[in-house]
Design an enzyme around this catalytic site. Structure first.
Site, short mmCIF file in Angstrom:
data_model
loop_
_atom_site.label_atom_id
_atom_site.label_comp_id
_atom_site.label_asym_id
_atom_site.label_seq_id
_atom_site.Cartn_x
_atom_site.Cartn_y
_atom_site.Cartn_z
CE LYS B 27 -4.40 1.01 2.29
NZ LYS B 27 -4.81 1.74 1.20
CB THR B 28 0.61 5.38 -1.24
OG1 THR B 28 0.46 4.01 -2.27
CG2 THR B 28 1.23 6.16 -1.59
CB ALA B 52 -13.17 7.32 -1.00
CB CYS B 112 -3.57 8.46 -4.60
SG CYS B 112 -5.36 8.65 -3.79
CE LYS B 140 -1.58 2.01 -9.57
NZ LYS B 140 -1.76 1.86 -9.04
CG ASN B 167 -4.51 5.23 -9.17
OD1 ASN B 167 -4.63 4.79 -8.53
ND2 ASN B 167 -2.73 5.50 -8.61
N GLY B 217 -5.67 -2.91 -14.73
CA GLY B 217 -7.28 -1.90 -14.93
C GLY B 217 -8.08 -3.17 -15.36
N GLY B 239 -6.24 -5.93 -9.00
CA GLY B 239 -6.46 -4.93 -8.71
C GLY B 239 -7.94 -6.25 -8.32
#
Lengths: 240, 353
Positions: B27-28, B52, B112, B140, B167, B217, B239
């Site tokens: 995760k970021t 979100a 993001c 990204k 993204n 995607g 994802g």
């Protein structure tokens, strides 16, 4: 560890306005009462979480209320259909309780039949919106049943170990009076195994994943589904 | 090589899922801890979902001290997704990761949709990170940019070793009473509805830069992964599909080979860049595909850590095959970075098809 299994529908019976969906168990472990499974909702991108309602020999049974496109698709399944199932997931009820009382509200009675079996049929009180919904009390023989406007919380004596599942106002009311009550909460979940962070709720004062920490939590641990403060900002952003 | 999309898997919560992958993307990580956005944070849509989450993470310090050592013990190469709110945020995290053994690459989250974006440009951020680390840097990007190929060229110039595409895209879902489902209002759209956009972005950025691309995607099946390869992705990330199917990496990998056979190519890597007009189908006319042209792909060969990372990060079609990758490692001729395999000006409309 989460593994996906394709399981066959062996039955789908109407219980009042709900559907009891029965799946061929196969190699799946029913898990502990209060744990949940992610069921593929046919035609929808995401699965839906359901706690196990009953574990008849060779089967897993889930009580489902059709409230949206996913649950409607699940209630429309017929024997012979197959869906992807992942579970059991999460943390269920602790069974080391001296004087258990099961408390359920509406579709929240779902985990109680399996829990009742594990605890040797303790007393239970169930609340429903209407008499039609109360037909589902048949899944828990011997339970005391109340129908709106009477509330399950109205006549609970003290000194009991509460194990509950139901709508959020009911759980909050129970948590306020019985902070040690074991309450099964729900939140929107995409994965059920800690991957999506979608089910974060405020637990012990922090936003944590309900699927990892719960869904069963002691009453004092979860305050409510409210946002918290503390958004990080860069000096640059703050100045803007 | 098969990866997860950042934020779509917690390898510590589900190590068996992570072990199906060729590399795990975290995760970021931001400099300070973030608890993320208020719930509700997710909403299903007709052909995907919105999230979100808001970059919830323990912050750089705790990540390095508590999570990264445990991740490195899993036996899966780790890519660290790095985020921030200005170039210095990103660069400081890159510097902190520079000496960490076992980190295979850094993915810079420049796109993001769930936080206010960094004020600095993607190229500025990449340049600052390039100066801070020898690790392989993947940028990204978002398909929301009107000219993603131009952004790709800019980050390539700034020193990116590869691209991660795409993204999520910002969207809104309303409830029955016509109010936004998500507490933040909008969220990032992912899932099958994203696939055509991902294919287009990969196609355009491959044509524009020739950089190695992690395509993602809307991948649900092996055929979806194959299509990303055909558009120019060297690797593929999963994802949203991981949420519904924790066995997706195993399944997609198996399906990929069948999908290649059905498409009439000998193996998945033979599908590489086939969607580009300049890339001939292998074996039909006896000619070698244009991919064989020396230096067709990689502009940054020779950077030690990248070589190491790439060796670990073999391309999707697993070992034994690797010929395309061996070719990709050859250095590009000077100036080729701006030209791309289309031989044009890198326009994403270069392909007449």
């Amino acid at each position: 560890m989460p593994r996906a299994h394709r399981r066959r529908v062996v039955g789908a019976e109407r219980v009042g306005p709900y559907t009891l969906l029965r799946l061929d168990r196969g190699p799946l472990d029913p898990g502990a009462p209060g744990q949940f499974f992610m069921l593929e909702a046919p035609g929808r991108p995401l699965p839906r979480p359901f706690s196990l309602c009953l574990a008849p020999p060779g089967e897993l049974a889930f009580l489902i209320e059709p409230v949206g496109p996913g649950t409607e698709a699940l209630c429309a399944l017929e024997p012979g259909d197959e869906i992807r199932v992942v579970g059991p997931l999460g943390r269920g009820y602790r069974l080391d309780v001296a004087r258990p009382l099961l408390v359920g509200g509406g579709i929240g009675i779902a985990p109680l039949p399996w829990l009742s079996q594990a605890l040797g049929r303790p007393p239970a009180v169930l609340g429903f919106r209407t008499a039609a919904h109360a037909e589902a009390a048949a899944l828990l023989p011997g339970a005391e049943v109340v129908v709106d406007p009477v509330l399950v919380t109205d006549g609970i004596p003290s000194g009991l170990d509460l194990l509950a599942c139901g709508p959020e106002p009911m759980l909050r009311a129970l948590a306020a009076r019985w902070p040690e009550a074991q309450l099964a909460w729900e939140a929107p979940m995409a994965c059920g195994y800690g991957a999506c962070y979608g089910c974060a709720v405020r637990i012990d004062g922090e936003l944590k994943r309900l699927c990892v920490e719960g869904p069963v939590l002691s009453g004092h641990r979860l305050v409510c589904h409210v946002p918290g403060p503390g958004r990080e900002t860069c000096p640059k952003e703050a100045a803007a | 090589m098969l990866l997860n999309a950042s934020g779509c898997l917690d390898a510590l919560a589900a190590p068996d899922v992570a072990r199906q992958l060729d590399a795990f993307v975290t995760k970021t990580i931001t400099p300070l801890p973030r608890e993320g956005n208020a719930p509700p944070r997710i909403a299903e849509t007709a052909h995907g979902m919105l999230n979100a989450i808001g970059l919830a993470n323990p912050g750089r310090e705790r990540f390095l001290a508590e999570q990264l050592p445990r991740l490195l013990e899993l036996g899966v190469p780790v890519w660290v997704s790095v985020g921030g709110f200005c170039a210095a945020d990103y660069a400081e995290t890159c510097a902190a990761l520079d000496g960490v053994d076992g980190v295979a690459a850094v993915e810079l989250n420049l796109s993001c949709p769930n936080v206010d974006e960094a004020a600095d440009s993607a190229a500025e951020i990449v340049a600052a990170c390039r100066a801070a680390t020898r690790l392989s840097l993947y940028a990204k990007l978002s398909a929301a940019h009107p000219d993603v190929a131009a952004v790709a060229r800019a980050v390539a110039q700034a020193g990116a070793d590869g691209l991660s595409l795409v993204n999520t895209l910002r969207g809104i879902a309303l409830d029955r009473a016509l109010r936004p489902v998500l507490a933040r209002g909008s969220g990032g759209l992912s899932g099958p509805s994203l696939k055509p956009l991902a294919l287009s972005a990969v196609h355009a950025c491959y044509a524009a830069t020739g950089l190695p691309i992690v395509g993602m995607g809307g991948v649900q099946t092996g055929r979806d992964a194959l299509e990303l390869l055909a558009c120019g992705a060297r690797d593929v990330a999963l994802g949203t599909v991981l949420f519904a199917d924790p066995d997706a990496p195993r399944r997609v990998r198996a399906e990929l080979h069948d999908a290649a056979a059905e498409a009439g190519v000998a193996s998945p890597e033979d599908a590489f860049a086939l969607a580009h007009a300049s890339r001939k189908r292998p074996g039909k006319d006896g000619k070698r595909p244009s991919l064989n042209a020396p230096g067709a792909l990689v502009r940054s060969a020779g950077r030690g850590p990248l070589e190491d990372a790439s060796a670990r990060a073999r391309s999707l079609p697993r070992p034994a095959h690797g010929r395309a990758q061996a070719r990709e490692r050859r250095p590009r001729p000077a100036g080729a970075a701006e030209e791309g395999p289309q031989g044009g000006q890198g326009s994403d409309r270069a392909d007449p098809r």
